[in-house]
Motif scaffolding. Structure first.
Motif, PDB file in Angstrom:
ATOM      1  N   ALA A  62      34.706  44.538  34.456  1.00 16.72           N
ATOM      2  CA  ALA A  62      33.862  43.539  33.804  1.00 16.72           C
ATOM      3  C   ALA A  62      34.085  42.169  34.426  1.00 16.72           C
ATOM      4  N   LEU A  63      33.029  41.391  34.509  1.00  9.57           N
ATOM      5  CA  LEU A  63      33.102  39.977  34.878  1.00  9.57           C
ATOM      6  C   LEU A  63      32.672  39.147  33.670  1.00  9.57           C
ATOM      7  N   LEU A  64      33.052  37.879  33.690  1.00 10.50           N
ATOM      8  CA  LEU A  64      32.697  36.952  32.615  1.00 10.50           C
ATOM      9  C   LEU A  64      33.190  37.467  31.254  1.00 10.50           C
ATOM     10  N   ASP A  65      34.388  38.051  31.283  1.00 14.22           N
ATOM     11  CA  ASP A  65      35.003  38.556  30.061  1.00 14.22           C
ATOM     12  C   ASP A  65      35.564  37.380  29.265  1.00 14.22           C
ATOM     13  N   THR A  66      34.992  37.142  28.100  1.00 17.28           N
ATOM     14  CA  THR A  66      35.420  35.999  27.276  1.00 17.28           C
ATOM     15  C   THR A  66      36.366  36.411  26.148  1.00 17.28           C
ATOM     16  N   GLU A  67      36.770  37.672  26.142  1.00 18.62           N
ATOM     17  CA  GLU A  67      37.635  38.162  25.072  1.00 18.62           C
ATOM     18  C   GLU A  67      39.097  38.286  25.495  1.00 18.62           C
ATOM     19  N   ASN A  68      39.344  38.282  26.814  1.00 21.36           N
ATOM     20  CA  ASN A  68      40.702  38.492  27.315  1.00 21.36           C
ATOM     21  C   ASN A  68      41.016  37.510  28.437  1.00 21.36           C
ATOM     22  N   VAL A  69      42.298  37.287  28.659  1.00 22.37           N
ATOM     23  CA  VAL A  69      42.739  36.425  29.747  1.00 22.37           C
ATOM     24  C   VAL A  69      43.737  37.204  30.604  1.00 22.37           C
ATOM     25  N   LEU A  70      43.669  37.029  31.920  1.00 18.78           N
ATOM     26  CA  LEU A  70      44.550  37.735  32.842  1.00 18.78           C
ATOM     27  C   LEU A  70      45.758  36.870  33.187  1.00 18.78           C
ATOM     28  N   LYS A  71      46.919  37.512  33.218  1.00 18.39           N
ATOM     29  CA  LYS A  71      48.157  36.808  33.533  1.00 18.39           C
ATOM     30  C   LYS A  71      48.995  37.669  34.462  1.00 18.39           C
ATOM     31  N   PHE A  72      49.575  37.042  35.497  1.00 16.96           N
ATOM     32  CA  PHE A  72      50.411  37.786  36.437  1.00 16.96           C
ATOM     33  C   PHE A  72      51.857  37.780  35.948  1.00 16.96           C
ATOM     34  N   ASP A  73      52.464  38.975  35.918  1.00 19.33           N
ATOM     35  CA  ASP A  73      53.869  39.123  35.533  1.00 19.33           C
ATOM     36  C   ASP A  73      54.697  39.223  36.810  1.00 19.33           C
ATOM     37  N   PRO A  74      55.447  38.173  37.181  1.00 17.23           N
ATOM     38  CA  PRO A  74      56.181  38.185  38.459  1.00 17.23           C
ATOM     39  C   PRO A  74      57.324  39.194  38.488  1.00 17.23           C
ATOM     40  N   GLU A  75      57.896  39.536  37.338  1.00 16.31           N
ATOM     41  CA  GLU A  75      59.001  40.504  37.324  1.00 16.31           C
ATOM     42  C   GLU A  75      58.491  41.923  37.544  1.00 16.31           C
ATOM     43  N   LEU A  76      57.416  42.277  36.847  1.00 24.45           N
ATOM     44  CA  LEU A  76      56.840  43.614  37.010  1.00 24.45           C
ATOM     45  C   LEU A  76      55.878  43.686  38.192  1.00 24.45           C
ATOM     46  N   LYS A  77      55.497  42.527  38.727  1.00 22.78           N
ATOM     47  CA  LYS A  77      54.555  42.419  39.834  1.00 22.78           C
ATOM     48  C   LYS A  77      53.245  43.141  39.518  1.00 22.78           C
ATOM     49  N   ARG A  78      52.683  42.783  38.374  1.00 28.98           N
ATOM     50  CA  ARG A  78      51.420  43.371  37.961  1.00 28.98           C
ATOM     51  C   ARG A  78      50.660  42.374  37.098  1.00 28.98           C
ATOM     52  N   VAL A  79      49.363  42.601  36.961  1.00 27.01           N
ATOM     53  CA  VAL A  79      48.505  41.750  36.143  1.00 27.01           C
ATOM     54  C   VAL A  79      48.430  42.337  34.733  1.00 27.01           C
ATOM     55  N   LYS A  80      48.543  41.473  33.757  1.00 27.12           N
ATOM     56  CA  LYS A  80      48.416  41.875  32.358  1.00 27.12           C
ATOM     57  C   LYS A  80      47.156  41.226  31.768  1.00 27.12           C
ATOM     58  N   SER A  81      46.479  41.976  30.915  1.00 29.85           N
ATOM     59  CA  SER A  81      45.326  41.458  30.214  1.00 29.85           C
ATOM     60  C   SER A  81      45.731  41.192  28.764  1.00 29.85           C
ATOM     61  N   ILE A  82      45.537  39.953  28.309  1.00 28.99           N
ATOM     62  CA  ILE A  82      45.965  39.549  26.979  1.00 28.99           C
ATOM     63  C   ILE A  82      44.744  39.154  26.159  1.00 28.99           C
ATOM     64  N   SER A  83      44.615  39.762  24.992  1.00 31.32           N
ATOM     65  CA  SER A  83      43.496  39.418  24.109  1.00 31.32           C
ATOM     66  C   SER A  83      43.650  37.970  23.634  1.00 31.32           C
ATOM     67  N   LEU A  84      42.539  37.252  23.635  1.00 37.64           N
ATOM     68  CA  LEU A  84      42.560  35.869  23.185  1.00 37.64           C
ATOM     69  C   LEU A  84      42.943  35.761  21.702  1.00 37.64           C
ATOM     70  N   GLU A  85      42.765  36.853  20.981  1.00 31.22           N
ATOM     71  CA  GLU A  85      43.148  36.850  19.570  1.00 31.22           C
ATOM     72  C   GLU A  85      44.659  36.771  19.394  1.00 31.22           C
ATOM     73  N   CYS A  86      45.407  37.148  20.480  1.00 32.69           N
ATOM     74  CA  CYS A  86      46.857  37.143  20.397  1.00 32.69           C
ATOM     75  C   CYS A  86      47.464  35.810  20.837  1.00 32.69           C
ATOM     76  N   ILE A  87      46.613  34.899  21.291  1.00 32.91           N
ATOM     77  CA  ILE A  87      47.129  33.622  21.804  1.00 32.91           C
ATOM     78  C   ILE A  87      47.041  32.555  20.719  1.00 32.91           C
TER      79      ILE A  87
END
Length: 318
Positions: free
Chosen positions: A293-318
């Motif tokens: 998906a593009l233009l996803d307004t429900e989640n935000v992507l964050k890079f985890d440097p320890e696991l070296k992977r991208v995590k998707s976090i719901s905006l409801e959790c922020i």
């Protein structure tokens, strides 16, 4: 989606293929195309005739994918198509060299356009252009934290998928296409990406590697499963992170991923994974397709440097 219909004329050494009236670029279409590929390859025909009805409706990606397969088959057989199919493909699909790659200037125009480019790559020349464009779309058209780290991660991951098409296939040529599509049912924009080659398959490469290390060979399904495990690679030196990290990312962003290679495929769709060996659906090379998906307004992507992977976090959790 209805299946393709095949008619074999032994006296004329001709195989006729009737396409369904409606085709959408999805897993079932890719599987059906792979079966067509195998039937053509295993039939002692000299001429292949492909036709559709005057009422046929196909999306851009399906037309480009069919064109790509038929273009490859035409190297060894005569391929003809009727006027209805010819007009649909020629009005949509433009075959281009990688050096003529066209970035997206305006996303709205890309979505509305009825045309699609199919790019041919010779070796690793010019692969930076599409990798940078895909990475740009995946970061700038979504919400992200630490964008530089995510861009580097995605660039490396997608870059290895391109690299695999060169190194593992043992061919200096591979193909790439992508499109951005609005799907009313989901009320979302999606980016589709396809990279394929017509060289050595994952199954061939894994079993050759296992034999060279005095290990028992595997079924096609098990070869695919082995190839997507982190750290597994048939390359000497580094490797083994392209497909595993791509799969991690696709799972995290709730996307889809389909891999067809030899007599096996991998399917990740709606969060469910599947592997299968199938003797009547053999892809003569490797095809990798993913959808996010593009233009996803429900989640935000964050890079985890320890696991070296991208995590998707719901905006409801922020």
């Amino acid at each position: 989606m209805k299946e393709m219909r095949y008619t074999w004329n032994s006296s004329e050494m001709t195989l006729s293929i009737s396409l369904p009236d409606n085709i959408s670029f999805n897993f079932e279409f890719l599987k059906m195309s792979t079966k067509m590929f195998h039937i053509i390859d295993s039939t002692p025909c000299e001429t292949v005739i492909v036709k559709c009805s005057s009422s046929a409706s196909y999306d851009k990606l399906s037309k480009a994918y069919l064109y790509n397969i038929l273009l490859y088959i035409s190297r060894g057989k005569t391929v003809r198509w009727n006027s209805e199919l010819k007009s649909r493909i020629e009005s949509t699909v433009h075959s281009k060299n990688a050096k003529n790659f066209e970035p997206i200037g305006n996303l709205a125009e890309k979505v509305q356009s009825q045309e699609l480019n199919l790019y041919r790559f010779k070796g690793d020349a010019d692969i930076d252009l599409p990798i940078n464009e895909l990475t740009k779309l995946m970061t700038e058209k979504n919400l992200v934290f630490n964008a530089p780290a995510i861009r580097e991660f995605l660039s490396t991951t997608i870059g290895e998928i391109f690299s695999n098409s060169i190194y593992h296939s043992q061919q200096d040529e591979f193909f790439f296409m992508f499109d951005v599509v609005y799907e009313p049912a989901a009320e979302k924009f999606f980016m589709y990406v396809n990279i394929n080659d017509y060289g050595r398959t994952i199954v061939e490469n894994v079993n050759s590697f296992l034999e060279a290390h005095s290990k028992p060979t595997k079924t096609g399904k098990d070869c695919i499963e082995w190839a997507i495990q982190r750290g597994n690679t048939t390359r000497s030196g580094s490797g083994g992170y392209g497909l595993p990290t791509l799969i991690d990312y696709i799972k995290e962003v709730h996307g889809n991923l389909f891999i067809f290679s030899g007599n096996a495929y991998y399917r990740l769709e709606n969060g469910q994974e599947g592997f299968l060996s199938n003797s009547d659906s053999i892809f003569q090379g490797t095809s990798v397709t993913f959808k996010i998906a593009l233009l996803d307004t429900e989640n935000v992507l964050k890079f985890d440097p320890e696991l070296k992977r991208v995590k998707s976090i719901s905006l409801e959790c922020i």
